[in-house]
Design a protein around this motif. Structure first.
Motif, PDB file in Angstrom:
ATOM      1  N   CYS A 215       0.848  -1.188   0.000  1.00 56.10           N
ATOM      2  CA  CYS A 215       0.000   0.000   0.000  1.00 56.10           C
ATOM      3  C   CYS A 215       0.888   1.245   0.000  1.00 56.10           C
ATOM      4  O   CYS A 215       1.920   1.274   0.668  1.00 56.10           O
ATOM      5  CB  CYS A 215      -0.888   0.021   1.242  1.00 56.10           C
ATOM      6  SG  CYS A 215      -1.932  -1.439   1.404  1.00 56.10           S
ATOM      7  N   LEU A 216       0.481   2.256  -0.747  1.00 56.19           N
ATOM      8  CA  LEU A 216       1.218   3.515  -0.741  1.00 56.19           C
ATOM      9  C   LEU A 216       1.293   4.055   0.681  1.00 56.19           C
ATOM     10  O   LEU A 216       0.355   3.913   1.469  1.00 56.19           O
ATOM     11  CB  LEU A 216       0.540   4.534  -1.652  1.00 56.19           C
ATOM     12  CG  LEU A 216       0.758   4.319  -3.149  1.00 56.19           C
ATOM     13  CD1 LEU A 216      -0.080   5.296  -3.951  1.00 56.19           C
ATOM     14  CD2 LEU A 216       2.222   4.439  -3.521  1.00 56.19           C
ATOM     15  N   ASP A 217       2.411   4.640   1.011  1.00 56.20           N
ATOM     16  CA  ASP A 217       2.696   5.232   2.326  1.00 56.20           C
ATOM     17  C   ASP A 217       2.828   4.203   3.437  1.00 56.20           C
ATOM     18  O   ASP A 217       2.832   4.562   4.613  1.00 56.20           O
ATOM     19  CB  ASP A 217       1.640   6.283   2.713  1.00 56.20           C
ATOM     20  CG  ASP A 217       1.592   7.432   1.716  1.00 56.20           C
ATOM     21  OD1 ASP A 217       2.660   7.842   1.244  1.00 56.20           O
ATOM     22  OD2 ASP A 217       0.484   7.899   1.414  1.00 56.20           O
ATOM     23  N   SER A 218       2.942   2.920   3.071  1.00 48.94           N
ATOM     24  CA  SER A 218       3.157   1.900   4.104  1.00 48.94           C
ATOM     25  C   SER A 218       4.637   1.557   4.184  1.00 48.94           C
ATOM     26  O   SER A 218       5.409   1.789   3.263  1.00 48.94           O
ATOM     27  CB  SER A 218       2.336   0.642   3.807  1.00 48.94           C
ATOM     28  OG  SER A 218       2.842  -0.015   2.651  1.00 48.94           O
ATOM     29  N   SER A 219       5.024   0.997   5.311  1.00 55.25           N
ATOM     30  CA  SER A 219       6.403   0.599   5.539  1.00 55.25           C
ATOM     31  C   SER A 219       6.574  -0.867   5.144  1.00 55.25           C
ATOM     32  O   SER A 219       5.696  -1.692   5.422  1.00 55.25           O
ATOM     33  CB  SER A 219       6.746   0.791   7.012  1.00 55.25           C
ATOM     34  OG  SER A 219       8.082   0.421   7.252  1.00 55.25           O
ATOM     35  N   ILE A 220       7.677  -1.183   4.483  1.00 51.68           N
ATOM     36  CA  ILE A 220       7.956  -2.566   4.091  1.00 51.68           C
ATOM     37  C   ILE A 220       9.339  -2.967   4.584  1.00 51.68           C
ATOM     38  O   ILE A 220      10.178  -2.119   4.859  1.00 51.68           O
ATOM     39  CB  ILE A 220       7.900  -2.750   2.552  1.00 51.68           C
ATOM     40  CG1 ILE A 220       8.902  -1.819   1.869  1.00 51.68           C
ATOM     41  CG2 ILE A 220       6.515  -2.552   2.010  1.00 51.68           C
ATOM     42  CD1 ILE A 220       9.559  -2.427   0.693  1.00 51.68           C
ATOM     43  N   THR A 221       9.558  -4.270   4.669  1.00 58.96           N
ATOM     44  CA  THR A 221      10.870  -4.827   4.973  1.00 58.96           C
ATOM     45  C   THR A 221      11.218  -5.832   3.889  1.00 58.96           C
ATOM     46  O   THR A 221      10.412  -6.707   3.568  1.00 58.96           O
ATOM     47  CB  THR A 221      10.889  -5.521   6.348  1.00 58.96           C
ATOM     48  OG1 THR A 221      10.561  -4.562   7.357  1.00 58.96           O
ATOM     49  CG2 THR A 221      12.247  -6.127   6.647  1.00 58.96           C
ATOM     50  N   ILE A 222      12.396  -5.671   3.321  1.00 55.06           N
ATOM     51  CA  ILE A 222      12.910  -6.621   2.326  1.00 55.06           C
ATOM     52  C   ILE A 222      14.034  -7.383   3.001  1.00 55.06           C
ATOM     53  O   ILE A 222      14.923  -6.786   3.622  1.00 55.06           O
ATOM     54  CB  ILE A 222      13.447  -5.897   1.078  1.00 55.06           C
ATOM     55  CG1 ILE A 222      12.381  -4.987   0.484  1.00 55.06           C
ATOM     56  CG2 ILE A 222      13.932  -6.906   0.049  1.00 55.06           C
ATOM     57  CD1 ILE A 222      12.898  -4.046  -0.583  1.00 55.06           C
TER      58      ILE A 222
END
Length: 181
Positions: A9-16
């Motif tokens: 989702c736009l403006d969400s935080s992700i972890t790769i």
């Protein structure tokens, strides 16, 4: 190999997370040109977000093996939700929330917890509580397919409704009325 969802989702935080394909654990992780470790955090800010990982394994003093991989994560829209409703009603009336034409949610979670694609919801409000308005939370959901399952992008809004007491009628005068009086 990079582990993460291919949509967010736009403006969400992700972890790769980087997972080595062999037993050779990298000595150096460089994410988009910045030194780091085996995971990288970012905020999805665009429709297409490219992340590049360069890894280096020092085999001997004279030999370093390098590898580079990248992943593109699609940024998906959160729904836009707005409703029309009466924010002041009388005791015993119902409150109805109707989605405005600009809404684009695939699904709604209504204040009673029910989920539906319907664009309106009604509830009866039976008691006067004009000192404290009733609060109704509505959540809109857009659903997207991803490599890890279904992604739900959401927007929630609170709506207030004040319930006013019915007027009390009082008749002044004699309690009895005589015929021909």
């Amino acid at each position: 190999k990079l582990e993460t969802s291919n949509v967010a989702c736009l403006d969400s935080s992700i972890t790769i997370k980087a997972v080595p394909a062999t037993n050779a654990i990298p000595d150096t992780y460089i994410w988009n040109g910045v030194n780091g470790n085996n995971s990288f955090n970012s905020v999805i800010s665009e429709a297409s977000n490219v992340y590049t990982l360069q890894t280096k394994v020092k085999v001997t003093d004279d030999l370093t093996c390098e590898d580079q991989t990248s992943i593109t994560i699609a940024g998906k829209e959160n729904p836009n939700i707005n409703f029309e409703w009466d924010d002041n009603i009388c005791e015993g009336e119902k409150v109805t929330f109707k989605a405005k034409a600009s809404n684009d949610a695939d699904l709604y979670i209504w204040p009673d917890g029910s989920r539906s694609t319907l664009t309106s919801w009604t509830e009866g409000v039976s008691q006067n509580n004009s000192s404290t308005p009733y609060s109704y939370k509505i959540t809109g959901i857009n659903q997207y397919a991803s490599n890890t399952g279904v992604l739900n992008c959401t927007q929630s809004k609170e709506y207030q409704v004040t319930v006013h007491a019915l007027p009390v009628l009082k008749i002044d005068g004699p309690a009895f009325i005589c015929k021909d009086a």
